[in-house]
Write a protein that holds these residues in place. Structure first.
Motif, PDB file in Angstrom:
ATOM      1  N   ALA A   1     -49.920 -14.927  15.698  1.00  0.00           N
ATOM      2  CA  ALA A   1     -50.728 -15.078  14.508  1.00  0.00           C
ATOM      3  C   ALA A   1     -52.203 -14.793  14.819  1.00  0.00           C
ATOM      4  CB  ALA A   1     -50.562 -16.480  13.939  1.00  0.00           C
ATOM      5  N   ASP A   2     -52.665 -15.251  15.988  1.00  0.00           N
ATOM      6  CA  ASP A   2     -54.063 -14.996  16.358  1.00  0.00           C
ATOM      7  C   ASP A   2     -54.300 -13.509  16.593  1.00  0.00           C
ATOM      8  OD1 ASP A   2     -54.925 -17.595  16.161  1.00  0.00           O
ATOM      9  OD2 ASP A   2     -54.526 -18.061  18.260  1.00  0.00           O
ATOM     10  N   ALA A   3     -53.341 -12.847  17.220  1.00  0.00           N
ATOM     11  CA  ALA A   3     -53.488 -11.410  17.476  1.00  0.00           C
ATOM     12  C   ALA A   3     -53.557 -10.646  16.160  1.00  0.00           C
ATOM     13  CB  ALA A   3     -52.333 -10.903  18.328  1.00  0.00           C
ATOM     14  N   ARG A   4     -52.716 -11.010  15.200  1.00  0.00           N
ATOM     15  CA  ARG A   4     -52.736 -10.343  13.896  1.00  0.00           C
ATOM     16  C   ARG A   4     -54.084 -10.547  13.210  1.00  0.00           C
ATOM     17  NH1 ARG A   4     -49.490  -8.317  10.037  1.00  0.00           N
ATOM     18  NH2 ARG A   4     -47.601  -8.685  11.219  1.00  0.00           N
ATOM     19  N   ARG A   5     -54.599 -11.759  13.242  1.00  0.00           N
ATOM     20  CA  ARG A   5     -55.888 -12.062  12.611  1.00  0.00           C
ATOM     21  C   ARG A   5     -57.018 -11.289  13.273  1.00  0.00           C
ATOM     22  NH1 ARG A   5     -59.679 -15.438  14.187  1.00  0.00           N
ATOM     23  NH2 ARG A   5     -58.329 -16.461  15.690  1.00  0.00           N
ATOM     24  N   LEU A   6     -57.051 -11.284  14.605  1.00  0.00           N
ATOM     25  CA  LEU A   6     -58.117 -10.600  15.325  1.00  0.00           C
ATOM     26  C   LEU A   6     -58.033  -9.089  15.163  1.00  0.00           C
ATOM     27  CD1 LEU A   6     -58.143 -12.779  18.552  1.00  0.00           C
ATOM     28  CD2 LEU A   6     -59.921 -12.662  16.802  1.00  0.00           C
ATOM     29  N   LEU A   7     -56.824  -8.537  15.230  1.00  0.00           N
ATOM     30  CA  LEU A   7     -56.672  -7.095  15.067  1.00  0.00           C
ATOM     31  C   LEU A   7     -57.018  -6.651  13.651  1.00  0.00           C
ATOM     32  CD1 LEU A   7     -53.506  -6.132  17.127  1.00  0.00           C
ATOM     33  CD2 LEU A   7     -55.773  -5.138  17.320  1.00  0.00           C
ATOM     34  N   THR A   8     -56.637  -7.435  12.660  1.00  0.00           N
ATOM     35  CA  THR A   8     -56.964  -7.095  11.274  1.00  0.00           C
ATOM     36  C   THR A   8     -58.480  -7.049  11.079  1.00  0.00           C
ATOM     37  OG1 THR A   8     -54.920  -8.083  10.461  1.00  0.00           O
ATOM     38  CG2 THR A   8     -56.682  -7.768   8.869  1.00  0.00           C
ATOM     39  N   ALA A   9     -59.172  -8.054  11.563  1.00  0.00           N
ATOM     40  CA  ALA A   9     -60.632  -8.088  11.429  1.00  0.00           C
ATOM     41  C   ALA A   9     -61.275  -6.930  12.196  1.00  0.00           C
ATOM     42  CB  ALA A   9     -61.172  -9.423  11.932  1.00  0.00           C
ATOM     43  N   PHE A  10     -60.780  -6.653  13.386  1.00  0.00           N
ATOM     44  CA  PHE A  10     -61.340  -5.567  14.193  1.00  0.00           C
ATOM     45  C   PHE A  10     -61.126  -4.213  13.528  1.00  0.00           C
ATOM     46  CE2 PHE A  10     -60.887  -2.271  17.418  1.00  0.00           C
ATOM     47  CZ  PHE A  10     -62.119  -2.356  18.039  1.00  0.00           C
ATOM     48  N   LEU A  11     -59.910  -3.953  13.066  1.00  0.00           N
ATOM     49  CA  LEU A  11     -59.610  -2.657  12.447  1.00  0.00           C
ATOM     50  C   LEU A  11     -60.406  -2.464  11.159  1.00  0.00           C
ATOM     51  CD1 LEU A  11     -55.772  -2.334  13.026  1.00  0.00           C
ATOM     52  CD2 LEU A  11     -57.604  -1.090  14.181  1.00  0.00           C
ATOM     53  N   ASN A  12     -60.565  -3.516  10.378  1.00  0.00           N
ATOM     54  CA  ASN A  12     -61.349  -3.394   9.143  1.00  0.00           C
ATOM     55  C   ASN A  12     -62.803  -3.040   9.446  1.00  0.00           C
ATOM     56  OD1 ASN A  12     -59.132  -3.928   7.557  1.00  0.00           O
ATOM     57  ND2 ASN A  12     -59.614  -6.081   7.299  1.00  0.00           N
ATOM     58  N   GLN A  13     -63.348  -3.583  10.509  1.00  0.00           N
ATOM     59  CA  GLN A  13     -64.717  -3.245  10.883  1.00  0.00           C
ATOM     60  C   GLN A  13     -64.790  -1.862  11.516  1.00  0.00           C
ATOM     61  OE1 GLN A  13     -66.232  -6.394  13.346  1.00  0.00           O
ATOM     62  NE2 GLN A  13     -66.721  -7.679  11.595  1.00  0.00           N
ATOM     63  N   ALA A  14     -63.823  -1.512  12.345  1.00  0.00           N
ATOM     64  CA  ALA A  14     -63.841  -0.212  13.007  1.00  0.00           C
ATOM     65  C   ALA A  14     -63.660   0.923  12.007  1.00  0.00           C
ATOM     66  CB  ALA A  14     -62.755  -0.156  14.079  1.00  0.00           C
ATOM     67  N   TYR A  15     -62.749   0.753  11.053  1.00  0.00           N
ATOM     68  CA  TYR A  15     -62.502   1.787  10.051  1.00  0.00           C
ATOM     69  C   TYR A  15     -63.527   1.757   8.925  1.00  0.00           C
ATOM     70  CZ  TYR A  15     -57.800   2.616  11.948  1.00  0.00           C
ATOM     71  OH  TYR A  15     -56.732   2.934  12.739  1.00  0.00           O
ATOM     72  N   ARG A  16     -64.336   0.715   8.865  1.00  0.00           N
ATOM     73  CA  ARG A  16     -65.314   0.521   7.795  1.00  0.00           C
ATOM     74  C   ARG A  16     -64.647   0.523   6.420  1.00  0.00           C
ATOM     75  NH1 ARG A  16     -66.994   4.060  11.302  1.00  0.00           N
ATOM     76  NH2 ARG A  16     -66.705   5.851   9.958  1.00  0.00           N
ATOM     77  N   ALA A  17     -63.409   0.099   6.390  1.00  0.00           N
ATOM     78  CA  ALA A  17     -62.608   0.004   5.160  1.00  0.00           C
ATOM     79  C   ALA A  17     -61.356  -0.797   5.527  1.00  0.00           C
ATOM     80  CB  ALA A  17     -62.215   1.386   4.661  1.00  0.00           C
ATOM     81  N   PRO A  18     -60.627  -1.278   4.550  1.00  0.00           N
ATOM     82  CA  PRO A  18     -59.382  -1.983   4.867  1.00  0.00           C
ATOM     83  C   PRO A  18     -58.429  -1.075   5.639  1.00  0.00           C
ATOM     84  CG  PRO A  18     -59.988  -2.376   2.592  1.00  0.00           C
ATOM     85  CD  PRO A  18     -60.930  -1.324   3.108  1.00  0.00           C
ATOM     86  N   ALA A  19     -57.933  -1.561   6.748  1.00  0.00           N
ATOM     87  CA  ALA A  19     -57.026  -0.777   7.589  1.00  0.00           C
ATOM     88  C   ALA A  19     -55.660  -0.658   6.929  1.00  0.00           C
ATOM     89  CB  ALA A  19     -56.881  -1.433   8.955  1.00  0.00           C
ATOM     90  N   PRO A  20     -55.049   0.522   7.001  1.00  0.00           N
ATOM     91  CA  PRO A  20     -53.698   0.679   6.447  1.00  0.00           C
ATOM     92  C   PRO A  20     -52.706  -0.223   7.180  1.00  0.00           C
ATOM     93  CG  PRO A  20     -54.677   2.813   6.974  1.00  0.00           C
ATOM     94  CD  PRO A  20     -55.579   1.764   7.531  1.00  0.00           C
ATOM     95  N   PRO A  21     -51.741  -0.789   6.477  1.00  0.00           N
ATOM     96  CA  PRO A  21     -50.753  -1.667   7.130  1.00  0.00           C
ATOM     97  C   PRO A  21     -49.972  -0.973   8.243  1.00  0.00           C
ATOM     98  CG  PRO A  21     -50.603  -1.845   4.741  1.00  0.00           C
ATOM     99  CD  PRO A  21     -51.555  -0.734   5.037  1.00  0.00           C
ATOM    100  N   THR A  22     -49.757   0.335   8.130  1.00  0.00           N
ATOM    101  CA  THR A  22     -49.023   1.045   9.183  1.00  0.00           C
ATOM    102  C   THR A  22     -49.816   1.057  10.483  1.00  0.00           C
ATOM    103  OG1 THR A  22     -49.922   3.134   8.368  1.00  0.00           O
ATOM    104  CG2 THR A  22     -47.732   2.511   7.584  1.00  0.00           C
ATOM    105  N   ASP A  23     -51.129   1.223  10.396  1.00  0.00           N
ATOM    106  CA  ASP A  23     -51.962   1.196  11.598  1.00  0.00           C
ATOM    107  C   ASP A  23     -51.948  -0.193  12.229  1.00  0.00           C
ATOM    108  OD1 ASP A  23     -52.525   3.812  11.097  1.00  0.00           O
ATOM    109  OD2 ASP A  23     -54.660   3.519  10.728  1.00  0.00           O
ATOM    110  N   LEU A  24     -52.052  -1.207  11.400  1.00  0.00           N
ATOM    111  CA  LEU A  24     -52.027  -2.575  11.914  1.00  0.00           C
ATOM    112  C   LEU A  24     -50.710  -2.843  12.644  1.00  0.00           C
ATOM    113  CD1 LEU A  24     -53.254  -5.374  12.201  1.00  0.00           C
ATOM    114  CD2 LEU A  24     -52.293  -5.932   9.968  1.00  0.00           C
ATOM    115  N   GLN A  25     -49.599  -2.421  12.070  1.00  0.00           N
ATOM    116  CA  GLN A  25     -48.299  -2.636  12.703  1.00  0.00           C
ATOM    117  C   GLN A  25     -48.201  -1.886  14.029  1.00  0.00           C
ATOM    118  OE1 GLN A  25     -46.110  -4.896  11.870  1.00  0.00           O
ATOM    119  NE2 GLN A  25     -47.473  -5.445  10.199  1.00  0.00           N
ATOM    120  N   ARG A  26     -48.757  -0.679  14.093  1.00  0.00           N
ATOM    121  CA  ARG A  26     -48.718   0.115  15.326  1.00  0.00           C
ATOM    122  C   ARG A  26     -49.456  -0.603  16.453  1.00  0.00           C
ATOM    123  NH1 ARG A  26     -51.773   4.748  14.169  1.00  0.00           N
ATOM    124  NH2 ARG A  26     -50.109   5.284  12.745  1.00  0.00           N
ATOM    125  N   TYR A  27     -50.635  -1.129  16.150  1.00  0.00           N
ATOM    126  CA  TYR A  27     -51.419  -1.789  17.191  1.00  0.00           C
ATOM    127  C   TYR A  27     -50.858  -3.173  17.531  1.00  0.00           C
ATOM    128  CZ  TYR A  27     -54.467   2.107  16.338  1.00  0.00           C
ATOM    129  OH  TYR A  27     -54.965   3.374  16.185  1.00  0.00           O
TER     130      TYR A  27
END
Length: 83
Positions: A1-27
């Motif tokens: 759960a912590d990894a999902r939360r941290l990766l979601t926040a990181f990807l949203n900042q890195a992409y400067r937009a909401p990250a696609p769910p497929t990218d989140l699942q890949r990482y």
């Protein structure tokens, strides 16, 4: 759960937009693979962060031709100013 939360926040900042769910699942899958191999939480998370920052979707600008959306215009302006 912590990894999902941290990766979601990181990807949203890195992409400067909401990250696609497929990218989140890949990482998340990469994180799970590294964690199962015994690399530990921090090293597994760093592997996922590194993969996200070196992906072609992050490094290259890929936009469809035509009228620009607000996000596309802001991205181009940001890249121009940082160039």
């Amino acid at each position: 759960a912590d990894a999902r939360r941290l990766l979601t926040a990181f990807l949203n900042q890195a992409y400067r937009a909401p990250a696609p769910p497929t990218d989140l699942q890949r990482y998340l899958a990469l994180f799970d693979q590294q964690f199962a191999a015994g690399r530990g939480f921090t090293q597994s998370l760093l592997a996922a962060y590194t993969a996200a920052l070196t992906s072609p979707g992050f490094l290259f600008l890929d936009e469809a031709p035509g009228k620009l959306t607000n996000y596309a215009l802001a991205t181009r302006l940001s890249l121009f100013l940082w160039n």
